[in-house]
Design an enzyme around this catalytic site. Sequence first.
Site, PDB file in Angstrom:
ATOM      1  N   HIS A 266       3.722  -7.334   1.965  1.00 38.49           N
ATOM      2  CA  HIS A 266       2.924  -8.419   2.656  1.00 38.49           C
ATOM      3  C   HIS A 266       1.859  -9.092   1.934  1.00 38.49           C
ATOM      4  CE1 HIS A 266       0.033  -4.854   2.680  1.00 38.49           C
ATOM      5  NE2 HIS A 266      -0.674  -5.574   2.888  1.00 38.49           N
TER       6      HIS A 266
ATOM      7  N   GLU B 128      -1.773  -0.312   8.133  1.00 35.79           N
ATOM      8  CA  GLU B 128      -2.636  -1.156   8.896  1.00 35.79           C
ATOM      9  C   GLU B 128      -2.123  -2.119   9.807  1.00 35.79           C
ATOM     10  OE1 GLU B 128      -4.376  -3.432   5.456  1.00 35.79           O
ATOM     11  OE2 GLU B 128      -2.531  -4.516   5.084  1.00 35.79           O
TER      12      GLU B 128
ATOM     13  N   ARG C 184      -1.451  -4.979  -6.103  1.00 34.36           N
ATOM     14  CA  ARG C 184      -1.175  -6.155  -6.370  1.00 34.36           C
ATOM     15  C   ARG C 184       0.096  -6.392  -6.951  1.00 34.36           C
ATOM     16  NH1 ARG C 184      -5.327  -7.918  -8.929  1.00 34.36           N
ATOM     17  NH2 ARG C 184      -6.588  -7.852  -7.026  1.00 34.36           N
TER      18      ARG C 184
ATOM     19  N   HIS D 250       0.779  -1.081   0.109  1.00 35.25           N
ATOM     20  CA  HIS D 250      -0.039   0.215  -0.047  1.00 35.25           C
ATOM     21  C   HIS D 250       0.897   1.240   0.013  1.00 35.25           C
ATOM     22  CE1 HIS D 250      -3.004  -2.970   0.976  1.00 35.25           C
ATOM     23  NE2 HIS D 250      -2.407  -3.089   2.164  1.00 35.25           N
TER      24      HIS D 250
END
Length: 317
Positions: free
Chosen positions: A174, A116, A194, A99
């Site tokens: 991740h 996150e 992605r 991200h």
Amino acid sequence: MMKFEPLLKQTLWGGDRIAPFKRLDEALENVGESWEISGVEGNETVVANGEYRGRTLNSLVRELKGKLVGKDNYQRFGDSFPLLIKFIDARRDLSIQVHPNDETAHRQGKPCGKTEMWYALKPAPGAQLYNGLKQQITPEQYKEMVEDDTITDALARYEVREGDVFFIPAGRIHAIGAGCFVAEIQQTSDVTYRIYDFKRKDKDGNYRELHTKEAAESIDYTVLSDYRTDYDLPKNEGVQVAECPYFTTAVYDLDEPMTLDYSELDSFVILIAVKGEGKITANGETMDFQMGDTILLPATTEEVKVEGEVRFLETYV
């Protein structure tokens, strides 16, 4: 105190654990995510109880402003609720992804980045995940490893245990692996790039889109020795497991009543029950609080009493 109707998301990699975990009478297959509290445009959760039942989260932010989210938070985020809360059940491996941070996201025309964290619920035996680089690579090596299907060789891999915490700042590569079941706390953003998808095809026989260019602009190539958060969890004490500009999160494991004091906190609080059951009393009302429940407490809440044998996450901005 507000509970919300969950938004259940069917995915290629989803499993069958979310409905029983949340005690839902739901026959959907391949449910990969339950969006518990969401202000993402087009995916807003709706209040399930009380005087605001039927209202969307963002409509409440617009109406209640700082009374709901906190004065400073309202000045900072405006009418956008700043956190997105999910449960994620992976029957199959998710794609390798990254991200962007806020600065990169703005350059790419996105409203914000995404930092996150994951809290691991009970995983399937042998479940693993990727989080962070285990060796130093250059941007050129990264592109080569994506091309020749070796990018996972550069990633730190962990066998997951119940209660594990992984913090994932923007820029960290991740992926959730097959058998993982997690609670996720994140910035309100649906921006995911992605990197690699194991050459899988969708139901129509097509490869899923990769975002190689955007991902390359977003990766933080810093290497750490360990990406799993190390913490002890004594009974009846809050243990902080994450603190960043976007959220602060603690874990509680109670077997006796506890009163939480929020009188000096200028923020909403979200409580996420991950194990056991109990009750919560706040603002003159009492409600059940058990595994799979997510509750939003407005910023005007000064004190909360939690009773029962229950483990939960507490998060706020």
